[in-house]
Scaffold this motif. Structure first.
Motif, mmCIF file in Angstrom:
data_model
loop_
_atom_site.group_PDB
_atom_site.id
_atom_site.type_symbol
_atom_site.label_atom_id
_atom_site.label_comp_id
_atom_site.label_asym_id
_atom_site.label_seq_id
_atom_site.Cartn_x
_atom_site.Cartn_y
_atom_site.Cartn_z
ATOM 1 N N SER A 1 11.686 -7.664 4.858
ATOM 2 C CA SER A 1 12.513 -6.974 5.606
ATOM 3 C C SER A 1 11.556 -5.770 6.521
ATOM 4 C CB SER A 1 13.581 -6.213 5.179
ATOM 5 O OG SER A 1 14.250 -7.288 4.468
ATOM 6 N N VAL A 2 10.552 -5.056 5.777
ATOM 7 C CA VAL A 2 9.946 -3.972 6.120
ATOM 8 C C VAL A 2 8.977 -4.587 7.339
ATOM 9 C CG1 VAL A 2 8.458 -2.141 5.974
ATOM 10 C CG2 VAL A 2 10.257 -2.318 4.413
ATOM 11 N N ILE A 3 8.283 -5.635 6.756
ATOM 12 C CA ILE A 3 7.285 -6.364 7.750
ATOM 13 C C ILE A 3 8.017 -6.972 8.930
ATOM 14 C CG2 ILE A 3 5.576 -8.000 7.696
ATOM 15 C CD1 ILE A 3 5.033 -7.653 4.774
ATOM 16 N N TYR A 4 9.034 -7.699 8.617
ATOM 17 C CA TYR A 4 9.955 -8.180 9.814
ATOM 18 C C TYR A 4 10.024 -7.062 10.910
ATOM 19 C CZ TYR A 4 13.982 -9.721 12.072
ATOM 20 O OH TYR A 4 15.071 -10.154 13.008
ATOM 21 N N MET A 5 10.585 -5.842 10.500
ATOM 22 C CA MET A 5 10.923 -4.650 11.151
ATOM 23 C C MET A 5 9.934 -4.200 11.952
ATOM 24 S SD MET A 5 10.741 -1.182 11.285
ATOM 25 C CE MET A 5 10.373 -0.555 9.537
ATOM 26 N N ALA A 6 8.616 -3.961 11.147
ATOM 27 C CA ALA A 6 7.549 -3.544 12.119
ATOM 28 C C ALA A 6 6.986 -4.587 12.850
ATOM 29 C CB ALA A 6 6.546 -3.320 10.912
ATOM 30 N N PHE B 1 2.230 8.064 14.793
ATOM 31 C CA PHE B 1 1.169 7.563 13.776
ATOM 32 C C PHE B 1 1.571 7.948 12.095
ATOM 33 C CE2 PHE B 1 -2.629 8.389 11.012
ATOM 34 C CZ PHE B 1 -3.206 7.165 10.955
ATOM 35 N N PRO B 2 2.157 9.352 11.923
ATOM 36 C CA PRO B 2 2.618 9.230 10.610
ATOM 37 C C PRO B 2 3.621 8.061 9.999
ATOM 38 C CG PRO B 2 2.857 11.414 11.754
ATOM 39 C CD PRO B 2 2.263 10.351 12.770
ATOM 40 N N TYR B 3 4.649 7.808 10.891
ATOM 41 C CA TYR B 3 5.390 6.853 10.351
ATOM 42 C C TYR B 3 4.900 5.390 10.052
ATOM 43 C CZ TYR B 3 9.567 3.819 10.214
ATOM 44 O OH TYR B 3 10.652 3.026 9.794
ATOM 45 N N GLN B 4 3.798 4.972 10.965
ATOM 46 C CA GLN B 4 3.005 4.041 10.656
ATOM 47 C C GLN B 4 2.203 3.982 9.418
ATOM 48 O OE1 GLN B 4 0.865 3.110 14.390
ATOM 49 N NE2 GLN B 4 2.294 4.487 15.296
ATOM 50 N N LEU B 5 1.759 5.498 9.026
ATOM 51 C CA LEU B 5 0.924 5.460 7.975
ATOM 52 C C LEU B 5 1.816 5.423 6.709
ATOM 53 C CD1 LEU B 5 -1.804 6.491 6.606
ATOM 54 C CD2 LEU B 5 -1.168 8.938 7.108
ATOM 55 N N PHE B 6 2.948 6.022 6.857
ATOM 56 C CA PHE B 6 3.672 5.982 5.568
ATOM 57 C C PHE B 6 4.268 4.468 5.462
ATOM 58 C CE2 PHE B 6 5.166 10.570 6.895
ATOM 59 C CZ PHE B 6 4.136 11.215 6.139
ATOM 60 N N LEU B 7 4.346 3.727 6.325
ATOM 61 C CA LEU B 7 4.724 2.535 6.306
ATOM 62 C C LEU B 7 3.666 1.507 5.414
ATOM 63 C CD1 LEU B 7 6.538 0.060 7.149
ATOM 64 C CD2 LEU B 7 5.272 -0.297 9.164
ATOM 65 N N THR C 1 14.720 1.637 3.316
ATOM 66 C CA THR C 1 13.644 2.028 2.279
ATOM 67 C C THR C 1 12.596 1.458 2.762
ATOM 68 O OG1 THR C 1 15.271 2.568 0.564
ATOM 69 C CG2 THR C 1 13.015 2.492 -0.024
ATOM 70 N N LEU C 2 11.344 2.324 3.001
ATOM 71 C CA LEU C 2 9.826 1.783 3.183
ATOM 72 C C LEU C 2 9.369 1.198 1.843
ATOM 73 C CD1 LEU C 2 8.386 4.302 5.815
ATOM 74 C CD2 LEU C 2 9.660 2.234 6.214
ATOM 75 N N ARG C 3 9.104 -0.083 1.688
ATOM 76 C CA ARG C 3 8.320 -0.715 0.455
ATOM 77 C C ARG C 3 7.790 -2.060 1.080
ATOM 78 N NH1 ARG C 3 13.792 -1.931 0.225
ATOM 79 N NH2 ARG C 3 14.468 -3.845 -0.130
ATOM 80 N N PHE C 4 6.960 -2.701 0.349
ATOM 81 C CA PHE C 4 6.333 -3.922 0.605
ATOM 82 C C PHE C 4 7.426 -4.994 0.299
ATOM 83 C CE2 PHE C 4 3.795 -7.616 -0.543
ATOM 84 C CZ PHE C 4 3.038 -7.663 0.652
ATOM 85 N N SER C 5 7.888 -5.385 1.522
ATOM 86 C CA SER C 5 9.105 -6.501 1.491
ATOM 87 C C SER C 5 9.132 -7.085 2.736
ATOM 88 C CB SER C 5 10.491 -5.755 1.299
ATOM 89 O OG SER C 5 10.782 -4.985 2.148
ATOM 90 N N MET D 1 1.352 2.982 3.721
ATOM 91 C CA MET D 1 1.402 3.685 2.064
ATOM 92 C C MET D 1 2.496 3.153 1.316
ATOM 93 S SD MET D 1 0.549 7.654 3.190
ATOM 94 C CE MET D 1 0.609 8.339 1.431
ATOM 95 N N SER D 2 3.677 2.572 1.953
ATOM 96 C CA SER D 2 4.685 2.264 1.051
ATOM 97 C C SER D 2 4.263 0.849 0.535
ATOM 98 C CB SER D 2 5.810 2.070 1.935
ATOM 99 O OG SER D 2 5.891 0.870 2.805
#
Length: 254
Positions: A125-130, A190-196, A119-123, A198-199
């Motif tokens: 794990s998400v930052i680590y993944m990106a 780019f949409p995936y990066q944008l949604f990331l 799940t894309l959110r401010f966490s 935005m999450s």
């Protein structure tokens, strides 16, 4: 050649993982059901792994070209054994990096998108993944390209042996092709990066993964076509196979 083959294999694996997710999503949509198929979480994990392998395979090619141009007398990197070792290390890293999501249960079934993803959110794990999957390889490839451009310009300004500058320019062209591949991925995804992004503010659309995966599948097709166009040995081998099969069919028909 081994590093190029590794990139081709990684791209095919990533495309296969994406195709598996998309096919199950389409199947559920056609049946109008919400069903988590048995290997949903594993395939979701496989998309992160294969994406990492693909990105780091391009980084390995860039590093190889850099060493080949700047340090042509250091032959250790030219060895197939060394290249295979670095390929194995990159695969181990790619398998290990997303494993955190697999064991912590962060790869879950998304009902709206009918896929298993984190799940894309401010966490963390998400930052680590990106950062690990995209940030490190892409930024390093661009940095290596910048260093090589500056190095080749310095070679052009100085007096060099006749065969050194053309070889460096040829290898710089190869790195430029790698950068083109990276820019294709970055632009179309780019949409995936944008949604990331935005999450982080909790404003992602409901079907964010569906939209992002449409562009992602398009990116994979473009990368495969570009790899085929840029890889002359692969193109020649495929043309030989096609011509051989055509020569076998013609006598049979006659």
């Amino acid at each position: 050649m081994m590093l190029v083959a590794n990139s081709c294999l990684a791209t095919l694996m990533f495309g296969s993982a994406m195709l598996s997710l998309t096919s199950f999503t389409l199947q559920n949509d056609l049946k109008q059901i919400q069903y988590q198929f048995p290997f949903c979480v594993f395939i979701g994990y496989a998309t992160y792994v294969t994406c990492t392998i693909q990105n780091y395979s391009l980084l390995l090619q860039a590093i190889y070209r850099y060493l080949f141009i700047v340090h042509p007398n250091r032959l250790f990197w030219h060895s197939y054994r060394i290249q295979l070792m670095f390929i194995c290390i990159s695969w181990i890293i790619a398998i290990a990096l997303p494993m955190e999501y697999l064991f912590t249960g962060e790869i879950i079934y998304d009902v709206d998108n009918q896929i298993c993803q984190m799940t894309l959110r401010f966490s963390f794990s998400v930052i680590y993944m990106a950062f690990c999957l995209f940030g490190i390889p892409v930024s390093m490839i661009m940095f290596i390209y910048f260093l090589l451009v500056r190095y080749v310009k310095q070679m052009s300004a100085n007096v060099r042996p006749t065969n050194t500058l053309p070889r460096a320019q040829r290898d710089l062209k190869m790195v430029r092709r790698i950068v083109i591949l990276v820019m294709i991925l970055v632009t179309i995804c780019f949409p995936y990066q944008l949604f990331l992004i935005m999450s982080f503010f909790n404003i992602t659309p409901k079907h964010n993964f569906r939209i992002a995966f449409i562009f992602g599948d398009t990116a994979m097709l473009c990368v495969i076509i570009t790899l085929f166009q840029f890889t002359d040995p692969l193109k020649m081998s495929l043309m030989k196979i096609i011509n051989r099969q055509a020569n076998m069919v013609i006598p049979a028909v006659s």
